[in-house]
Design an enzyme around this catalytic site. Sequence first.
Site, mmCIF file in Angstrom:
data_model
loop_
_atom_site.group_PDB
_atom_site.id
_atom_site.type_symbol
_atom_site.label_atom_id
_atom_site.label_comp_id
_atom_site.label_asym_id
_atom_site.label_seq_id
_atom_site.Cartn_x
_atom_site.Cartn_y
_atom_site.Cartn_z
ATOM 1 N N GLU A 123 -0.715 -8.572 2.866
ATOM 2 C CA GLU A 123 -0.167 -8.764 1.518
ATOM 3 C C GLU A 123 1.273 -9.286 1.519
ATOM 4 O OE1 GLU A 123 -0.865 -5.113 -0.673
ATOM 5 O OE2 GLU A 123 -2.932 -5.025 0.041
ATOM 6 N N ASN A 136 -4.251 -10.499 6.174
ATOM 7 C CA ASN A 136 -5.109 -9.836 5.183
ATOM 8 C C ASN A 136 -4.415 -9.811 3.822
ATOM 9 O OD1 ASN A 136 -7.500 -8.157 4.689
ATOM 10 N ND2 ASN A 136 -6.091 -6.434 4.448
ATOM 11 N N HIS A 189 -10.731 -7.006 -3.888
ATOM 12 C CA HIS A 189 -10.604 -5.996 -4.952
ATOM 13 C C HIS A 189 -10.824 -6.693 -6.289
ATOM 14 C CE1 HIS A 189 -9.166 -2.795 -2.361
ATOM 15 N NE2 HIS A 189 -8.274 -3.610 -1.837
ATOM 16 N N GLU A 210 -11.887 -5.274 2.055
ATOM 17 C CA GLU A 210 -11.595 -4.107 1.192
ATOM 18 C C GLU A 210 -12.367 -4.213 -0.129
ATOM 19 O OE1 GLU A 210 -7.389 -3.379 0.659
ATOM 20 O OE2 GLU A 210 -6.936 -3.917 2.735
ATOM 21 N N ASP A 260 -14.158 -3.743 -3.445
ATOM 22 C CA ASP A 260 -14.584 -2.808 -4.488
ATOM 23 C C ASP A 260 -14.486 -3.516 -5.827
ATOM 24 O OD1 ASP A 260 -11.795 -2.644 -4.912
ATOM 25 O OD2 ASP A 260 -11.644 -0.552 -4.286
HETATM 26 O O1 G3I Z 1 0.300 11.528 1.980
HETATM 27 C C1 G3I Z 1 0.464 12.088 0.668
HETATM 28 C C2 G3I Z 1 0.130 13.531 0.684
HETATM 29 O O2 G3I Z 1 1.039 14.192 1.518
HETATM 30 C C3 G3I Z 1 0.141 14.070 -0.739
HETATM 31 O O3 G3I Z 1 -0.316 15.386 -0.750
HETATM 32 C C4 G3I Z 1 -0.749 13.232 -1.662
HETATM 33 C C5 G3I Z 1 -0.651 13.658 -3.113
HETATM 34 O O4 G3I Z 1 -1.457 12.811 -3.921
HETATM 35 O O5 G3I Z 1 -0.331 11.894 -1.589
HETATM 36 C C6 G3I Z 1 -0.468 11.378 -0.276
HETATM 37 O O6 G3I Z 1 -0.168 10.034 -0.222
HETATM 38 C C7 G3I Z 1 -1.101 9.149 -0.835
HETATM 39 C C8 G3I Z 1 -1.747 8.288 0.217
HETATM 40 O O7 G3I Z 1 -2.568 7.318 -0.404
HETATM 41 C C9 G3I Z 1 -2.579 9.092 1.208
HETATM 42 O O8 G3I Z 1 -3.617 9.748 0.549
HETATM 43 C C10 G3I Z 1 -0.326 8.310 -1.821
HETATM 44 O O9 G3I Z 1 0.135 9.112 -2.875
HETATM 45 C C11 G3I Z 1 -1.197 7.203 -2.351
HETATM 46 O O10 G3I Z 1 -0.389 6.307 -3.091
HETATM 47 C C12 G3I Z 1 -1.839 6.453 -1.214
HETATM 48 O O11 G3I Z 1 -2.658 5.425 -1.778
HETATM 49 C C13 G3I Z 1 -3.186 4.492 -0.865
HETATM 50 C C14 G3I Z 1 -2.615 3.109 -1.192
HETATM 51 O O12 G3I Z 1 -3.202 2.154 -0.328
HETATM 52 C C15 G3I Z 1 -1.097 3.098 -1.011
HETATM 53 O O13 G3I Z 1 -0.576 1.839 -1.037
HETATM 54 C C16 G3I Z 1 -4.687 4.468 -1.058
HETATM 55 O O14 G3I Z 1 -5.239 5.716 -0.639
HETATM 56 C C17 G3I Z 1 -5.307 3.329 -0.235
HETATM 57 O O15 G3I Z 1 -6.648 3.192 -0.578
HETATM 58 C C18 G3I Z 1 -4.583 2.029 -0.562
HETATM 59 O O16 G3I Z 1 -5.127 1.013 0.277
HETATM 60 C C19 G3I Z 1 -4.627 -0.311 0.079
HETATM 61 C C20 G3I Z 1 -4.710 -1.023 1.414
HETATM 62 O O17 G3I Z 1 -4.053 -0.282 2.409
HETATM 63 C C21 G3I Z 1 -4.141 -2.434 1.324
HETATM 64 N N1 G3I Z 1 -4.772 -3.178 0.250
HETATM 65 C C22 G3I Z 1 -4.821 -2.529 -1.041
HETATM 66 C C23 G3I Z 1 -5.441 -1.129 -0.926
HETATM 67 C C24 G3I Z 1 -5.572 -0.480 -2.271
HETATM 68 O O18 G3I Z 1 -4.307 -0.240 -2.824
#
Ligand code: G3I
Length: 397
Positions: free
Chosen positions: A171, A217, A258, A289, A291
């Site tokens: 990205e 990617n 997406h 990815e 969805d």
């Molecule tokens: O690690 C903390 C944890 O300690 C806490 O308890 C929890 C509370 O909600 O949050 C946790 O962090 C989260 C993390 O995922 C791990 O679960 C973040 O808040 C959350 O923002 C994060 O979201 C991820 C996102 O990337 C962040 O940019 C999504 O799960 C993940 O699916 C998403 O994946 C991205 C790809 O890497 C790149 N392309 C887009 C895709 C979708 O956004």
Amino acid sequence: MRLRRLLLGSAVAVVLAGTLNVVPVSAGSTPQEPSGQSLRALGARHGLYIGTAVDMAALDDANDPQYRQLVASQFNTVTAENVMKWESLEPTRGNYNWGPADKLVEFAKKNNQKVRGHVLVWQNQLPAWLTEGVANGTITTAQLRDLLRKHITTVVKRYKGKIWQWDVVNEAATDPWDSPPEIHLKGFWAQHLGAGYIADAFRWARAADPSALLFYNDYNLEAFGDKGPGDKTYFVYKMVKQLRQSGVPIDGVGSQGHLGTQYGNYDAFQVKEALDAFSDLGLATAFTEVDVRSQMTAGVQAGDSNEINPRLQASAANFSVLMQACLANRHCLSYTVWGFTDKHSWVPGWFTNPPEGLATLYDENYQPKRAYNSIKADLIFSGPPYVQPRIPQNPKR
Ligand code: G3I
């Protein structure tokens, strides 16, 4: 937000169970019949790997055995949804937390699955010690470049020989709705290291593992637009072409996929054209990815089938367009979904105003939706002359 998500989720699961669009796993079929086979078995007919992002908390949850069972049975490539990101691997400087990522790599080996490594260089989910150090001047530009080289080298070497495809840079390009609308490089790395960080990252990754396929990617790469300054796919096309011409060891372009049912999306011919353009540069392609989310209107949440069914159908059609285009491009090596069940999807937690969901192949009760059977049908009812086996990609030196 979590409570809201749970409430919303269980309401929708109940509702979906009563709609026509929930398809029994293999009603009336025997294992010999193609509709009773797994996605991974059907993908293998074409040499195409079918993958999912894996939420390690769900995989570890003893009270959620279906999650683990479906990851193992339906997919033959896996991607860490979060645990290979820099903030997860090195939460404090110099102290690595390999446990969850190692666990996924072991799970994949046990289940005869390939691993997509995600992600080496991205502006999101960086450790606070890194971003704060740069902001307060205790990490200089020269040190930052060194830290990036060390990060890539350490991570890639640890998993040397165990990762099929690495998302090396993720990205890096803006979107036409950003300001200014002309597509350009964005984010932390371009800001601090300049455009050269991309070529550096690929070279460092190659030096650490000569056999992994190295990918750029990004999202919104499904199709070309007008090939003007606001066309992101064309920007990325020109960027990777330049990288290739400069001898940078890039092997592939990952199109994330997406999508949302509320948007005017593309047809399979448009998507194939974009994949073909990338593979004509000598690159592999992949959907990394996929969805397809929908807006969770009051009607959807209340269980109104007039609102739910069109969304499930539109979702299925979009999953299918990407699958057909992938099948039609012989260099498209894998089709990975970003989570396979609405029970564990990033979408409801991310898109809250308006709320969105229903983005995956299975509902919250692990019942396959129309989208699941649509891509399964694509895998079954395709073959020569228009769909040919994959052409393997050899890592560039
Ligand atoms: O690690 C903390 C944890 O300690 C806490 O308890 C929890 C509370 O909600 O949050 C946790 O962090 C989260 C993390 O995922 C791990 O679960 C973040 O808040 C959350 O923002 C994060 O979201 C991820 C996102 O990337 C962040 O940019 C999504 O799960 C993940 O699916 C998403 O994946 C991205 C790809 O890497 C790149 N392309 C887009 C895709 C979708 O956004």
